[in-house]
Scaffold this active site. Structure first.
Site, PDB file in Angstrom:
ATOM      1  N   ASP A 390       0.815  -1.218   0.000  1.00 29.11           N
ATOM      2  CA  ASP A 390       0.000   0.000   0.000  1.00 29.11           C
ATOM      3  C   ASP A 390       0.850   1.271   0.000  1.00 29.11           C
ATOM      4  O   ASP A 390       0.416   2.300  -0.521  1.00 29.11           O
ATOM      5  CB  ASP A 390      -1.040   0.022   1.121  1.00 29.11           C
ATOM      6  CG  ASP A 390      -0.455  -0.120   2.503  1.00 29.11           C
ATOM      7  OD1 ASP A 390       0.761  -0.359   2.621  1.00 29.11           O
ATOM      8  OD2 ASP A 390      -1.226  -0.010   3.482  1.00 29.11           O
TER       9      ASP A 390
HETATM   10  C1  LAN Z   1       3.365  -0.779  10.331  1.00 30.11           C
HETATM   11  C2  LAN Z   1       3.245   0.627   9.942  1.00 30.11           C
HETATM   12  C3  LAN Z   1       2.682   0.846   8.581  1.00 30.11           C
HETATM   13  C4  LAN Z   1       1.662  -0.177   8.208  1.00 30.11           C
HETATM   14  C5  LAN Z   1       0.746   0.234   7.044  1.00 30.11           C
HETATM   15  C6  LAN Z   1       1.486   0.655   5.800  1.00 30.11           C
HETATM   16  C7  LAN Z   1      -0.113   1.422   7.489  1.00 30.11           C
HETATM   17  C8  LAN Z   1      -0.185  -0.927   6.756  1.00 30.11           C
HETATM   18  O1  LAN Z   1      -1.151  -0.571   5.810  1.00 30.11           O
HETATM   19  C9  LAN Z   1       0.580  -2.187   6.435  1.00 30.11           C
HETATM   20  C10 LAN Z   1       1.419  -2.608   7.628  1.00 30.11           C
HETATM   21  C11 LAN Z   1       2.407  -1.516   8.098  1.00 30.11           C
HETATM   22  C12 LAN Z   1       3.562  -1.500   7.150  1.00 30.11           C
HETATM   23  C13 LAN Z   1       2.968  -1.809   9.470  1.00 30.11           C
HETATM   24  C14 LAN Z   1       3.209  -3.215   9.877  1.00 30.11           C
HETATM   25  C15 LAN Z   1       3.592  -3.451  11.344  1.00 30.11           C
HETATM   26  C16 LAN Z   1       4.504  -2.375  11.859  1.00 30.11           C
HETATM   27  C17 LAN Z   1       5.743  -2.368  11.008  1.00 30.11           C
HETATM   28  C18 LAN Z   1       3.752  -1.037  11.746  1.00 30.11           C
HETATM   29  C19 LAN Z   1       2.456  -1.016  12.527  1.00 30.11           C
HETATM   30  C20 LAN Z   1       4.698  -0.091  12.427  1.00 30.11           C
HETATM   31  C21 LAN Z   1       5.261  -0.912  13.597  1.00 30.11           C
HETATM   32  C22 LAN Z   1       4.917  -2.393  13.342  1.00 30.11           C
HETATM   33  C23 LAN Z   1       6.075  -3.309  13.733  1.00 30.11           C
HETATM   34  C24 LAN Z   1       5.654  -4.759  13.642  1.00 30.11           C
HETATM   35  C25 LAN Z   1       6.522  -2.924  15.121  1.00 30.11           C
HETATM   36  C26 LAN Z   1       7.676  -3.688  15.570  1.00 30.11           C
HETATM   37  C27 LAN Z   1       7.194  -4.534  16.617  1.00 30.11           C
HETATM   38  C28 LAN Z   1       7.184  -5.837  16.601  1.00 30.11           C
HETATM   39  C29 LAN Z   1       6.180  -6.509  17.436  1.00 30.11           C
HETATM   40  C30 LAN Z   1       8.087  -6.656  15.786  1.00 30.11           C
END
Ligand code: LAN
Length: 686
Positions: A390
């Site tokens: 996305d």
């Molecule tokens: C994110 C941030 C962005 C988010 C979007 C692009 C908004 C979404 O549409 C797809 C998934 C994604 C890329 C996403 C996945 C999981 C993330 C990376 C996070 C929520 C930001 C932090 C999180 C990550 C897993 C945090 C690290 C923590 C762990 C438990 C490993």
């Protein structure tokens, strides 16, 4: 509204200069910051990496977010958990706070009244073991040998190969398995000796570590172990005594380390997230404390640190720069403010251009379990560079929208062949289901992989959700594989439709077929009540906005589509007395719509609901709900032009909330701008 003891309470502070600069601020930190502090402490770099000011601000943050019961949550609004409390306690102690300090004493009392740190969930156990204040035998195994399993083959064992896991899960368990596999532990110090006493109810030596492997505090348990895990961990636990130090272990450690280095080099030592950042850094140090790799990690620690009104936090990513910029651009252009804000758009255009990833990761992608990235956009920066479906789509939409404006004002458009590369990435991401996942395809087991020299990345197979039975995290739900999501699918559909309008000749038959499958997927996951569940923000207003946008892009409106009518009636049924919408984070956790407490609606939920209703064309039937919603947004705007920071908006893995500080501005501008042109000025379509 947030009310915190801020840096200004204690006089002028160098960090204050960045306080008003929200762009890219996206925070989640309890575990992340604790991991950083434990890593720095273990590697003896705490005082060289963090200044006195960093430490003061980190402590301010912790003190600001301690709950009244003395504990800390998994996120800033959550109830106290053993994970949050245990790790925050250790963080405060590493930051130099004494055990008798009021905040420490209260946190310790919480830990003790909940059975002590033997009840901390698995990731907490891991970090405490690294610090040397929890026994490694008390951990369920994370054997690095999993990296030696066959990825394919008739044995079927390949379905648990980490290469098939969701990349975040894979990239966290990779260095964890390395550190676990060699029991990388901090040298004993006075602090670790004190913590061994402070964290437990019983004397340290008397803890029953084998029992505590499967103990987890009730407050933390979001995903309880199924029985199969107990059996699996028991068996692996027994195997550990043969594996530890064996030749097989050495081989597995070496294999894990090559993947760690690959990730480091490929992200220029930023790494995919804050958890694997610190774990990889620690792994490099364990391999060789004087290594170039470890040195290169250090300057990129700061990419994750952010100071805000509540203190310093370690973000959930190295920022949300690209994501926020693409939305801001679309909001400003949709609001018809392109000319007035051309200078702002020019800079944003520059950033978007500079952030597109221009190449695939090096080497044979299949060997490193990577998806193509040439032409993709990441979530944050080009240095980070992990492609996302996305983010690529929003990047493409923003680039297309900017290309419509006068290049003298907003800069030259990105060349078409670079947009074609992005389309290639988007098409490659579509799964056989018709939906789109996040960073990769949903990878499942297939016998024929690799025979053709091609690889699973292009092979879209049925999802392997049953892998969730071995989700060992306890705290996070649905992390094992990369699932299809409404948001991702909708973003790809709207990007492909926007692209097709501008470049109708490029890969048209493939795009048309992909859109058709995508739209069917979106329809198939609409819930009985007309809503879509949002996975990456709170919650049904977010998901439903994406659902409505996707169908609208396919030409469906309330006039023609039952799905759109059902979605609108779902939203209208949730509109509140003040004209707005407001959802609690419990919606995400419990998967049912939960209204926010209090009379005031949330500006971000209100904006998403308005955008959804306008996409579906509801305003042509009845504009009144939109008038009321617009009034709600206008009334909440502050004198400075800002909107108030209300309750948390983002989420991941069902259970963990995450702040997106720009949403409160981007989405109201977008919703009000469209409201002006579509509803007040009554322009047809959108
Ligand atoms: C994110 C941030 C962005 C988010 C979007 C692009 C908004 C979404 O549409 C797809 C998934 C994604 C890329 C996403 C996945 C999981 C993330 C990376 C996070 C929520 C930001 C932090 C999180 C990550 C897993 C945090 C690290 C923590 C762990 C438990 C490993």
């Amino acid at each position: 509204m947030w009310k915190f003891r801020s840096a200004s309470d204690s006089g002028k502070h160098p960090f204050l200069t960045s306080l008003n600069d929200n762009i890219g601020r996206q925070t989640w930190e309890y575990d992340a910051k604790a991991g950083l502090l434990i890593t720095l402490y273990t590697t003896g770099t705490l005082d060289t990496v963090l200044s006195k000011h960093h430490k003061t601000e980190m402590l301010r943050y912790l003190r600001n977010h301690q709950n009244e019961d003395g504990g800390f949550g998994l996120h800033t609004e959550g109830h106290s958990t053993m994970f949050g409390t245990g790790l925050s306690y250790v963080s405060m102690r590493i930051l130099g706070v004494g055990p008798d300090d009021e905040a420490c004493a209260a946190a310790r009392a919480w830990i003790h009244s909940h059975g002590g740190s033997v009840f901390i969930p698995s990731w907490g156990k891991f970090w405490l073991a690294v610090l040397g204040v929890y026994a490694w035998e008390g951990l369920n195994p994370m054997p690095p040998e999993m990296w030696l399993l066959p990825y394919t083959g008739w044995t079927g064992i390949g379905w648990v190969h980490p290469g098939r896991f969701w990349c975040h899960c894979r990239m966290v368990y990779l260095p964890m398995s390395y550190i676990y596999g060699r029991r990388g532990t901090c040298r004993p110090t006075a602090l670790t000796a004190a913590l061994r006493e402070e964290l437990y109810v019983a004397p340290y030596e008397t803890n029953d570590w084998d029992k505590s492997r499967n103990q987890c505090a009730e407050e933390d348990l979001y995903y309880p172990h199924p029985l199969i895990q107990d059996i699996l961990w028991f068996t692996l636990h027994r195997c550990e005594r043969f594996l530890l130090g064996s030749r097989l272990r050495k081989k597995a450690l070496a294999e894990a380390m090559t993947h760690i280095h690959y990730e480091d080099v490929n992200t220029r030592y930023v790494d995919i997230g804050p958890v694997n950042k610190t774990l990889n850094m620690l792994s490099c140090w364990l391999e060789d404390p004087n290594s170039e790799a470890f040195k290169r990690h250090i300057p990129r620690v700061y990419d994750f640190l952010w100071v805000a009104e509540d203190g310093m936090k370690m973000q959930g990513y190295n920022g949300s720069q690209l994501w926020d910029t693409t939305f801001a651009v679309q909001a400003v252009i949709s609001a018809g403010l392109g000319d007035e804000f051309s200078e702002c758009l020019r800079k944003a255009h520059h950033y978007i251009e500079k952030t597109q990833v221009l190449d695939d990761a090096p080497g044979l992608l299949s060997k490193w379990y990577r998806h193509i990235s040439k032409g993709a956009w990441p979530f944050s920066t080009r240095d980070h560079g992990w492609p996302i479906a996305d983010c690529s789509s929003e990047g493409l939409k923003a680039a297309l929208a900017l290309a419509q404006l006068d290049p003298k004002l907003v800069g030259e458009p990105i060349p078409a062949d670079r947009l074609f590369d992005c389309v290639n990435v988007i098409l490659s991401y579509q799964n056989r289901s018709g939906g789109w996942a996040t960073y990769e395809n949903t990878r499942s087991f297939a016998f024929l992989e690799n025979r053709t020299g091609g690889w699973a990345m292009y092979e879209n197979t049925r999802s392997f959700a049953f892998l969730e039975v071995i989700n060992p995290s306890e705290t996070f739900g649905e992390i094992m594989i990369d699932y299809d999501y409404v948001e991702l699918s909708s973003a790809c559909i709207t990007a492909l439709t926007a692209f097709r309008k501008r470049h109708p000749g490029h890969r048209n038959p493939e795009i048309v077929a992909s859109l058709q499958r995508g739209a069917n997927y979106i329809r198939s996951i609409q819930r009985g009540d007309g809503s879509w569940y949002g996975n990456w923000a709170i919650c049904f207003t977010y998901g439903t906005w994406f659902g409505c946008e996707a169908l609208a892009a396919m030409g469906e409106t309330v006039e023609t589509s039952d799905a759109q009518r059902r979605a609108c009636s779902f939203l209208l049924g949730k509109q509140r007395a003040d004209g707005g919408w407001g959802e609690s984070y419990l919606s995400s956790q419990d998967k049912v719509y939960v209204q926010l407490e209090g009379a005031t609606s949330h500006v971000v939920n209100t904006s998403w609901a308005m955008l959804a209703l306008m996409a579906a064309g509801h305003h042509r039937k009845d504009p009144k709900p939109l008038h009321a919603a617009a009034r709600c947004l206008i009334q909440q705007q502050l004198g400075t032009g800002d909107w108030p920071q209300q309750t948390i908006s983002g989420v991941f893995n069902r259970n963990c909330m995450i702040t997106y500080a720009n949403y409160r501005n981007i989405f109201p501008i977008w919703a009000l701008g469209l409201y002006r042109s579509l509803v007040l000025e009554g322009q047809a379509g959108h």
